[in-house]
Design an enzyme around this catalytic site. Structure first.
Site, PDB file in Angstrom:
ATOM      1  N   HIS A   1      34.141  -8.640  18.089  1.00 15.82           N
ATOM      2  CA  HIS A   1      33.743  -7.735  17.014  1.00 15.82           C
ATOM      3  C   HIS A   1      34.547  -6.434  17.116  1.00 15.82           C
ATOM      4  O   HIS A   1      34.670  -5.857  18.192  1.00 15.82           O
ATOM      5  CB  HIS A   1      32.249  -7.432  17.114  1.00 15.82           C
TER       6      HIS A   1
ATOM      7  N   SER B   1      31.937  -5.342   9.244  1.00 15.52           N
ATOM      8  CA  SER B   1      30.578  -5.435   9.785  1.00 15.52           C
ATOM      9  C   SER B   1      29.548  -5.082   8.713  1.00 15.52           C
ATOM     10  O   SER B   1      29.426  -5.775   7.706  1.00 15.52           O
ATOM     11  CB  SER B   1      30.471  -4.532  11.018  1.00 15.52           C
TER      12      SER B   1
ATOM     13  N   ASP C   1      32.492 -13.059  18.607  1.00 16.13           N
ATOM     14  CA  ASP C   1      31.617 -12.154  17.864  1.00 16.13           C
ATOM     15  C   ASP C   1      30.282 -12.835  17.559  1.00 16.13           C
ATOM     16  O   ASP C   1      30.267 -13.967  17.071  1.00 16.13           O
ATOM     17  CB  ASP C   1      32.315 -11.775  16.558  1.00 16.13           C
TER      18      ASP C   1
END
Length: 311
Positions: free
Chosen positions: A282, A157, A252
């Site tokens: 995610h 991320s 995601d």
């Protein structure tokens, strides 16, 4: 639809969330992430050693956590890991499961970096900490028992953003050798109208609205930046970058920008392995102990890192 093992993990987390107050600020989000780990402690593999230390940087100390798997030997390569958390939360503690999992599956030393967080420390603080650590390791590899010519960098991320940015700066400044950049569902730009942002705006672990807030805190609201160390998707030239391994998930909101980045790297002649994992969202690698899919993806990531370090 999420893969059943990943869904089981999501259900377990959602059940736990009812016991923790929902965050309404950056500081609250940090406390929330740290508290959640008390309910989901990391399972460390037998024989792994973990050590904490600090690196001295101008005007500050940068904390790092070192993971050495069973059978580790001095003089090998290492994988740097930059944790996620939207630039405002997360730590080496909250991301033990990633770093330890990579050390276990890759069989290499992993060094996780506790960089400064926004909004108190907006861009470029986190980036500066990560790049400083990369340079420090390149210059002091013997202290850590690593070969500085055999390093890879990556993260999940926000950490994927920081790894991509470090790879770009290392190229631009003739900096440390990076054999691979591994980007796990990275956030790379502020285009919140990409199809995946709209289609997956209510991802179980990352909402579109949350990501907008994270970017605002990190960039101090300056979405029009042309600084590609902050927003790697805005770089005009991707040539001469290290090989990339990019993982995204089909549920995601960040899926599209990971794919776009992979295609831009490929167009510039960079060797890229791109994986869009179906039935995942995610943060899905956290489900490695309940999901065969997540476990298999972590194994594949580990193999790729090991090959890059050993070649």
């Amino acid at each position: 639809m999420l893969e059943h093992g990943i869904q089981a993990y999501v259900d377990e987390v959602n059940s736990t969330l009812s016991k923790i107050a929902a965050p309404n600020s950056a500081a609250g989000h940090r406390e929330f992430r740290e508290s959640l780990m008390e309910f989901f402690p990391t399972r460390f593999p037998a024989g792994m050693t973990i050590r904490n230390r600090f690196i001295e940087a101008p005007g500050r100390q940068i904390g790092i956590r070192i993971y050495r798997p069973a059978g580790w030997q001095e003089g090998g390569g290492a994988a740097l890991f930059f944790h996620g958390g939207g630039f405002v939360s997360g730590s080496v503690f909250t991301h033990d499961i990633y770093a330890a999992g990579i050390a276990e599956t890759a069989g290499v030393q992993v060094i996780s970096i506790n960089y400064r967080l926004a909004p108190e420390n907006p861009y470029p603080a986190a980036f500066d900490d990560c790049y400083f650590t990369l340079e420090w390791l390149a210059q002091n590899g013997a202290v850590m028992g690593i070969d500085p010519e055999r390093m890879v960098i990556g993260g999940d991320s926000a950490g994927g953003n920081l790894a991509a940015a470090c790879a770009l700066k290392a190229r631009d400044k003739d900096g440390p050798t990076v054999r691979l950049q591994y980007l796990i569902f990275p956030c790379l730009d502020t285009d919140f109208n990409l199809h995946s942002y709209l289609e997956n705006k209510n991802d179980p672990f990352l909402k579109r609205s949350q990501m907008m807030g994270f970017w605002k805190d990190y960039l101090s609201g300056r979405y029009d930046l042309d600084d590609y160390y902050a927003l790697p998707l805005r770089c005009p030239d991707y040539s001469r970058l290290p090989a990339a391994y990019i993982v995204t998930a089909d549920h995601d909101p960040l899926m599209d920008e990971g794919e776009i980045y992979a295609r831009k790297l490929e167009a510039a002649g960079v060797s890229v392995q791109y994986r869009c994992v179906e039935g995942a969202m995610h943060g899905f690698l956290r489900a490695r102990f309940t999901s065969k899919l997540a476990a298999a993806e972590l194994e594949q990531l580990g193999r790729t890192i090991r090959e890059a370090v050993m070649r």
